[in-house]
Design a protein around this motif. Structure first.
Motif, short mmCIF file in Angstrom:
data_model
loop_
_atom_site.label_atom_id
_atom_site.label_comp_id
_atom_site.label_asym_id
_atom_site.label_seq_id
_atom_site.Cartn_x
_atom_site.Cartn_y
_atom_site.Cartn_z
N GLU A 1 0.83 -1.20 0.00
CA GLU A 1 0.00 0.00 0.00
C GLU A 1 0.87 1.26 0.00
O GLU A 1 0.56 2.24 -0.69
N PHE A 2 1.96 1.21 0.74
CA PHE A 2 2.87 2.36 0.80
C PHE A 2 3.54 2.59 -0.56
O PHE A 2 3.71 3.72 -1.01
N LYS A 3 3.88 1.51 -1.22
CA LYS A 3 4.52 1.62 -2.54
C LYS A 3 3.58 2.29 -3.53
O LYS A 3 3.98 3.18 -4.29
N VAL A 4 2.31 1.85 -3.53
CA VAL A 4 1.33 2.44 -4.45
C VAL A 4 1.15 3.92 -4.13
O VAL A 4 1.11 4.77 -5.02
N LYS B 1 4.71 0.83 -13.77
CA LYS B 1 4.55 1.02 -15.20
C LYS B 1 4.33 -0.31 -15.92
O LYS B 1 3.54 -0.42 -16.86
N ARG B 2 5.03 -1.34 -15.47
CA ARG B 2 4.97 -2.64 -16.13
C ARG B 2 3.77 -3.48 -15.69
O ARG B 2 3.13 -4.16 -16.50
N PHE B 3 3.46 -3.44 -14.37
CA PHE B 3 2.44 -4.36 -13.85
C PHE B 3 1.24 -3.66 -13.21
O PHE B 3 0.28 -4.33 -12.83
N GLY B 4 1.32 -2.32 -13.07
CA GLY B 4 0.24 -1.62 -12.37
C GLY B 4 0.28 -1.92 -10.88
O GLY B 4 1.30 -2.39 -10.35
N GLU B 5 -0.85 -1.71 -10.21
CA GLU B 5 -0.91 -1.94 -8.76
C GLU B 5 -0.72 -3.41 -8.44
O GLU B 5 -0.24 -3.77 -7.36
N ASP B 6 -1.08 -4.29 -9.37
CA ASP B 6 -0.93 -5.74 -9.13
C ASP B 6 0.54 -6.11 -8.92
O ASP B 6 0.84 -7.13 -8.29
N GLY B 7 1.44 -5.31 -9.48
CA GLY B 7 2.86 -5.58 -9.31
C GLY B 7 3.28 -5.50 -7.85
O GLY B 7 4.27 -6.11 -7.44
N SER C 1 8.40 -7.11 -2.81
CA SER C 1 8.80 -7.35 -4.20
C SER C 1 8.65 -6.10 -5.03
O SER C 1 7.76 -5.28 -4.82
N THR C 2 9.54 -5.94 -6.00
CA THR C 2 9.45 -4.82 -6.94
C THR C 2 8.53 -5.16 -8.09
O THR C 2 8.35 -4.37 -9.00
N GLY C 3 7.94 -6.35 -8.07
CA GLY C 3 7.07 -6.74 -9.15
C GLY C 3 7.73 -7.63 -10.16
O GLY C 3 7.13 -8.00 -11.15
#
Length: 444
Positions: free
Chosen positions: A33-36, A79-85, A95-97
């Protein structure tokens, strides 16, 4: 991963932050959540440091560069995976995704295996280079430079059209991904350098061939400066010679050189010189010795020389097919003529303990010339090293082995000693020839 090492107190303080999942000595796992929220705030114009401070992080504790590094990673994942990343379980909550190897598809695993095979095939196809091979047990291992590894990676990717395999091949080769891309960016500079090398090697090759491939980097540098008025660093010359495989023909030591034994009546002299060969006074230190020259079909000649320790000039020499005492007597006569019978008042003749120099009559003749005699210690060639060095250079330069008679050998000896005295520049003589350096000392 942070570059900091966190102590027990810092770990406990960081774990109190609700935006942190876990902390180890070297890393912090942040909540998805913090990353997003961090990526969203960054897009709205906030700086990475501002975002971390607003969420309760002490930059002095986590490191001032940590926010910037994290945001760079998280933005790429977003950019690559969106919030799902961030929200989907991959290698952990921090994880960075990027998917782990455990979750690679069959196609991705095959792609990596193919990249590995192609790279190893290219590496094994390289010829082993001199100086880069070491023994490991009973096997030999080729050690590649970083530049060679980068070249292999680029060639493997280009020829086999491998995609998204740069990171994998860099890890396989033991080099950094950033280093590889820096190497790619420098390609124009390398091409420019290669073009310049092509121009520079022409003069080096011309000198190298004209000297019958018997000169090294220092000799080539001095010949360039004196005969071609061209300046080039000796390290560059050495690099270019290695790059274009210009290998100097060097002499090999003769382990079977015979040493004459003195008789009971012969007397040795003390080593008065003590390796003080260059006393900056021409004619003060005179070094002498005899060497063997094999020519034709098993024929043998003997060359006796006297060398000036200060100028390194060969003052007198005599060639003979006999090793009788006459060879050194005639050398003394030629020495007397060369200096017009005006010897340095402290002149010293230094030799080894060979039978010729310990002979009573020879010692008597030396004494009559007003010269002090000195001898090397028994079996110690270093005590007369400059003389040994000259004979080594002489045998590199002279082409006498294929000659049929003594007259031709004598002509070749005259030619080489003339070249050595008047045209061979020496690094230790301020890049002058022996004759030039003699004039320099006399004028000083």
């Amino acid at each position: 991963m942070s570059k900091n090492i966190y102590n027990e107190f810092q770990i406990k303080e960081l774990e109190k932050n609700p935006n942190v999942v876990s902390v180890s000595e070297r890393s912090i796992s942040y909540s998805p959540e913090f990353k997003v929220k961090a990526v969203t705030d960054y897009k709205s114009g906030k700086t990475p440091s501002q975002i971390f401070i607003e969420h309760g992080f002490d930059l002095n504790m986590i490191g001032k560069d940590q926010p910037k590094r994290c945001l760079r990673r998280w933005r790429d994942s977003y950019k690559r995976f969106g919030e799902d990343g961030f929200l989907t379980e991959r290698r952990g909550k921090g994880s960075t995704g990027r998917p782990s190897s455990k979750h690679l598809s069959v196609e991705e695993k095959l792609r990596k295996a193919e990249a590995r095979i192609k790279f190893l095939e290219a590496e094994n196809g390289l010829p082993k280079k001199a100086g880069r091979v070491r023994k490991a047990g009973a096997e030999e291992e080729t050690i590649l430079t970083a530049a060679e590894k980068f070249s292999l990676i680029e060639k493997t990717l280009r020829i086999h059209q491998l995609k998204k395999a740069v990171s994998f091949l860099c890890k396989l080769a033991g080099v950094s991904r950033s280093g590889y891309y820096d190497w790619l960016k420098a390609a124009p500079l390398r091409a420019q350098r290669d073009e310049q090398d092509e121009l520079d090697i022409e003069l080096i090759q011309e000198i190298f061939i004209s000297k019958k491939e018997k000169v090294g980097a220092l000799q080539i540098k001095m010949i360039m400066e004196n005969d071609y008025t061209a300046i080039m660093n000796h390290k560059k010359i050495r690099r270019l010679m290695a790059k274009y495989n210009l290998v100097t023909k060097v002499r090999k030591a003769n382990p079977y050189r015979k040493m004459a034994k003195a008789t009971q009546e012969h007397r040795t002299c003390p080593n008065l010189l003590n390796r003080e060969f260059n006393q900056e006074e021409p004619g003060k230190v005179l070094l002498t010795d005899i060497t063997y020259l094999y020519f034709g079909k098993g024929q043998k000649a003997y060359l006796s020389c006297v060398k000036d320790g200060a100028t390194r000039e060969i003052i007198a020499y005599h060639l003979s097919t006999s090793l009788e005492m006459d060879i050194v007597y005639k050398t003394l006569k030629k020495l007397k003529v060369a200096v017009s019978n005006h010897f340095h008042p402290e002149a010293m003749l230094h030799s080894d303990q060979g039978v010729h120099y310990t002979h009573p009559l020879f010692q008597s003749k030396v004494k009559k010339l007003g010269i002090t005699q000195s001898m090397s210690r028994k079996g110690n060639c270093w005590d007369n090293a400059p003389m040994e060095s000259f004979f080594g250079h002489f045998k590199d330069l002279a082409e006498y082995k294929s000659l049929d008679n003594l007259k031709e050998v004598k002509r070749e000896v005259d030619r080489v000693i003339e070249e050595y005295n008047h045209h061979r520049y020496q690094w230790g003589l301020n890049k002058m020839t022996p004759v030039q350096y003699l004039g320099h000392l006399l004028a000083a």
